[in-house]
Design an enzyme around this catalytic site. Structure first.
Site, PDB file in Angstrom:
ATOM      1  CB  THR A 110       2.387  -4.501  -4.485  1.00  0.00           C
ATOM      2  OG1 THR A 110       3.399  -4.686  -5.465  1.00  0.00           O
ATOM      3  CG2 THR A 110       2.822  -5.180  -3.341  1.00  0.00           C
TER       4      THR A 110
ATOM      5  CE1 TYR B  13       1.986   1.259 -11.497  1.00  0.00           C
ATOM      6  CE2 TYR B  13       2.523   3.378 -10.165  1.00  0.00           C
ATOM      7  CZ  TYR B  13       2.745   1.913 -10.213  1.00  0.00           C
ATOM      8  OH  TYR B  13       3.520   1.547  -9.594  1.00  0.00           O
TER       9      TYR B  13
ATOM     10  CG  LEU C 195      -2.002   0.260  -1.723  1.00  0.00           C
ATOM     11  CD1 LEU C 195      -2.104   1.602  -2.049  1.00  0.00           C
ATOM     12  CD2 LEU C 195      -3.077  -0.396  -1.090  1.00  0.00           C
ATOM     13  CG  HIS C 196       4.468  -0.790  -5.648  1.00  0.00           C
ATOM     14  ND1 HIS C 196       4.159  -2.225  -6.150  1.00  0.00           N
ATOM     15  CD2 HIS C 196       4.581  -0.085  -6.354  1.00  0.00           C
ATOM     16  CE1 HIS C 196       4.302  -1.894  -7.465  1.00  0.00           C
ATOM     17  NE2 HIS C 196       4.463  -0.510  -7.545  1.00  0.00           N
ATOM     18  CG  ASP C 197       6.750   1.588  -0.727  1.00  0.00           C
ATOM     19  OD1 ASP C 197       7.152   0.267  -1.363  1.00  0.00           O
ATOM     20  OD2 ASP C 197       7.431   2.506  -0.837  1.00  0.00           O
TER      21      ASP C 197
END
Ligand code: BDR
Ligand code: CA
Length: 307
Positions: free
Chosen positions: A193, A228, A239-241
């Site tokens: 991610t 960030y 773009l984690h979740d």
């Protein structure tokens, strides 16, 4: 795919919700909420607001307010804004939460549809661990559990070795990863991610394609991008979740290793995901890489279908 997202919304949680809502192959049954990026009260409020914003039939359930064993860490307001949606102030939602708690709902819906439900957990794993503690067969009744959390080879984001969701409730993460019952568990962590760089022009593209949801994501994304940029000097966020929701449908976009896993529950490495080489350890699938361009394009394409 019958999907439930366990979530602490949160900017990237909102991105994951709008992706799932717009996907023609996803039936988004429920959001179960959890403390983490925000308090449980704000997680519930934000989840209700998200479903209301697009008239979704998705139900919302209240989950745990704090971790199983450690004192709660403060909400990540410096990452996601004071109440989770960057600098944007939302109206109070008109909808209310369902009566069942998150853990009780997860147990009951998987009894009703054994082998059919995908659970995508994108916050601390407390609700999932509580469901396992109440009903040890719970994990085995899921079609798959896809977790945004942990890192094997990449650096942590809250300490040298820990990722935020596991760090916020390491005991819950350990229970979920080490539960002995057979289960199809996939982790999508910082190994992939943090490599997917989302930019202001990407938010612009979303806003153009989707004037309501995309524009909202662009507005709340400005705060997230700034966090960030302050931390890394680069004008990109991870773009984690959304990557975890994408992995539910497209495991082929990812490079996967299979390991027994555990989570450090104390010391400097608290929250670190570790490989457990014991022969009887239940195995999980760990996304250690993937096709960054395809994952990002898939996210933009699908999320842009929202109103
Ligand atoms: C995870 O922590 C939260 O801040 C994000 O929403 C994501 O679930 C990333 O480490
Ligand atoms: Ca999250």
């Amino acid at each position: 795919m019958k999907l439930i997202i366990d979530t602490d919304p949160g900017v990237d949680d909102a991105m994951a919700f709008y992706y799932a809502h717009a996907h023609p192959q996803i039936e988004l049954l429920a959001l179960t909420t959890i403390f983490g990026n925000v308090t449980i009260d704000d997680a519930l409020r934000n989840a209700l607001w998200l479903t209301e914003s697009v008239g979704a039939a998705t139900k919302v359930h209240r989950g745990a307010a704090q971790p199983l064993s450690i004192p709660p860490n403060p909400p990540a307001d410096f990452v996601h804004g004071p109440r989770g949606f960057g600098g944007i102030i939302i109206n109070e939602p008109n909808r209310s939460a369902e009566a069942l708690s998150a853990a009780d709902y997860l147990i009951s819906i998987t009894r009703k549809h054994p082998g059919e439900i995908t659970l995508c957990a994108v916050g601390p794993l407390t609700n999932v661990a509580l469901a396992i503690q109440k009903d040890p067969q719970f994990l085995s009744r899921l079609q798959q559990l896809v977790i945004m959390g942990g890192t094997l080879y990449a650096k942590g984001n809250v300490s040298e070795t820990a990722e935020a969701n596991f760090w916020n409730d390491p005991h819950a993460a350990h229970i979920v990863l080490s539960a002995p019952q057979p289960a199809n568990v996939i982790t999508v962590g910082l190994d992939i991610t943090d490599k997917i760089e989302f930019t202001a022009p990407d938010f612009d593209r979303l806003a153009q394609a989707s004037p309501k949801a995309g524009e909202f994501l662009k507005s709340i994304g400005a705060f997230y991008l700034q966090f960030y940029q302050n931390r890394s000097g680069k004008a990109t966020c991870s773009l984690h979740d959304p990557s975890a929701v994408i992995a539910c449908l497209h495991p082929e976009f990812f490079t996967i290793e299979t390991h027994g896993l555990s989570v450090a529950m104390s010391g400097d490495d608290i929250g670190q995901m570790q490989i457990n080489t014991a022969v009887n350890a239940r195995k999980s699938h760990v996304c250690v890489g993937g096709d960054v361009a395809i994952i990002k394009e898939n996210f933009l394409n699908i999320t842009g279908r929202n109103p």
